[in-house]
Scaffold this motif. Structure first.
Motif, PDB file in Angstrom:
ATOM      1  N   ALA A  45      29.603  26.880  53.325  1.00  0.00           N
ATOM      2  CA  ALA A  45      28.569  27.823  52.893  1.00  0.00           C
ATOM      3  C   ALA A  45      28.447  28.982  53.879  1.00  0.00           C
ATOM      4  N   VAL A  46      28.480  28.685  55.162  1.00  0.00           N
ATOM      5  CA  VAL A  46      28.404  29.763  56.166  1.00  0.00           C
ATOM      6  C   VAL A  46      29.651  30.632  56.080  1.00  0.00           C
ATOM      7  N   PHE A  47      30.815  30.013  55.921  1.00  0.00           N
ATOM      8  CA  PHE A  47      32.067  30.767  55.804  1.00  0.00           C
ATOM      9  C   PHE A  47      32.045  31.664  54.577  1.00  0.00           C
ATOM     10  N   TRP A  48      31.453  31.191  53.493  1.00  0.00           N
ATOM     11  CA  TRP A  48      31.388  31.936  52.231  1.00  0.00           C
ATOM     12  C   TRP A  48      30.695  33.287  52.419  1.00  0.00           C
ATOM     13  N   PHE A  49      29.700  33.339  53.296  1.00  0.00           N
ATOM     14  CA  PHE A  49      28.928  34.565  53.489  1.00  0.00           C
ATOM     15  C   PHE A  49      29.457  35.451  54.615  1.00  0.00           C
ATOM     16  N   SER A  50      30.588  35.095  55.179  1.00  0.00           N
ATOM     17  CA  SER A  50      31.193  35.953  56.212  1.00  0.00           C
ATOM     18  C   SER A  50      32.219  36.873  55.550  1.00  0.00           C
ATOM     19  N   ALA A  51      32.624  37.913  56.238  1.00  0.00           N
ATOM     20  CA  ALA A  51      33.622  38.840  55.693  1.00  0.00           C
ATOM     21  C   ALA A  51      34.962  38.142  55.444  1.00  0.00           C
ATOM     22  N   VAL A  57      37.924  34.540  49.217  1.00  0.00           N
ATOM     23  CA  VAL A  57      37.554  34.322  47.818  1.00  0.00           C
ATOM     24  C   VAL A  57      38.227  35.364  46.935  1.00  0.00           C
ATOM     25  N   ALA A  58      38.247  36.621  47.376  1.00  0.00           N
ATOM     26  CA  ALA A  58      38.912  37.666  46.600  1.00  0.00           C
ATOM     27  C   ALA A  58      40.407  37.389  46.487  1.00  0.00           C
ATOM     28  N   TYR A  59      41.016  36.955  47.570  1.00  0.00           N
ATOM     29  CA  TYR A  59      42.444  36.613  47.559  1.00  0.00           C
ATOM     30  C   TYR A  59      42.719  35.462  46.599  1.00  0.00           C
ATOM     31  N   ALA A  60      41.862  34.446  46.626  1.00  0.00           N
ATOM     32  CA  ALA A  60      42.047  33.295  45.739  1.00  0.00           C
ATOM     33  C   ALA A  60      41.911  33.704  44.281  1.00  0.00           C
ATOM     34  N   GLN A  61      40.962  34.579  43.982  1.00  0.00           N
ATOM     35  CA  GLN A  61      40.795  35.048  42.601  1.00  0.00           C
ATOM     36  C   GLN A  61      42.003  35.864  42.155  1.00  0.00           C
ATOM     37  N   GLU A  62      42.514  36.716  43.023  1.00  0.00           N
ATOM     38  CA  GLU A  62      43.701  37.503  42.685  1.00  0.00           C
ATOM     39  C   GLU A  62      44.921  36.593  42.503  1.00  0.00           C
ATOM     40  N   SER A  63      44.999  35.541  43.297  1.00  0.00           N
ATOM     41  CA  SER A  63      46.106  34.599  43.156  1.00  0.00           C
ATOM     42  C   SER A  63      46.061  33.896  41.813  1.00  0.00           C
ATOM     43  N   LEU A  64      44.874  33.530  41.362  1.00  0.00           N
ATOM     44  CA  LEU A  64      44.739  32.901  40.056  1.00  0.00           C
ATOM     45  C   LEU A  64      45.144  33.853  38.936  1.00  0.00           C
ATOM     46  N   VAL A  65      44.774  35.123  39.070  1.00  0.00           N
ATOM     47  CA  VAL A  65      45.164  36.116  38.066  1.00  0.00           C
ATOM     48  C   VAL A  65      46.685  36.244  38.022  1.00  0.00           C
ATOM     49  N   GLU A  66      47.315  36.279  39.176  1.00  0.00           N
ATOM     50  CA  GLU A  66      48.781  36.388  39.225  1.00  0.00           C
ATOM     51  C   GLU A  66      49.452  35.121  38.688  1.00  0.00           C
ATOM     52  N   ALA A  67      48.858  33.962  38.948  1.00  0.00           N
ATOM     53  CA  ALA A  67      49.436  32.708  38.458  1.00  0.00           C
ATOM     54  C   ALA A  67      49.397  32.647  36.937  1.00  0.00           C
TER      55      ALA A  67
END
Length: 115
Positions: A45-51, A57-67
């Motif tokens: 949770a703390v990591f989620w709110f850091s830069a 999270v953005a990288y993971a979402q882009e990876s899912l789109v590419e997959a």
């Protein structure tokens, strides 16, 4: 600076969970696991709110789109390619065996005459 502090806090939370896991008696397995899982969840949770967390999270979402864009081969294509690989490996193994046998014959029988 804030992100470094947040990442340090993440490390401390996870470390506290590991330490708590080992400090609790072995008879309280459920509590040990809950302490560890809670500390990892708090760290996440703390990591989620850091830069870096937001970038991950953005990288993971882009990876899912590419997959989703990947075109997977059909069963027939997969079988054909697998058979081609097996044939190639067999031919290569046969070639390597022939080269090894030839060199062995050349060195041991012809040059060194050890027969």
């Amino acid at each position: 600076m804030q992100d470094k502090l947040k990442l340090g806090l993440v490390g401390l939370l996870v470390a506290a969970g590991v330490v708590g896991f080992y400090l609790l008696p072995e008879t309280q397995t459920v509590l040990r696991v809950l302490v560890f899982v809670a500390s990892v969840a708090a760290g996440a949770a703390v990591f989620w709110f850091s830069a870096p967390g937001r970038e991950f999270v953005a990288y993971a979402q882009e990876s899912l789109v590419e997959a989703r864009k990947v075109v997977w081969p059909s069963r027939k294509e997969t079988t054909q390619m697998t058979m081609m690989v097996f044939v190639f490996v067999f031919v290569l193994a046969l070639f390597m065996w022939l080269v090894d046998s030839s060199l062995s014959w050349l060195f041991y029988d012809v040059l060194l005459r050890r027969g």
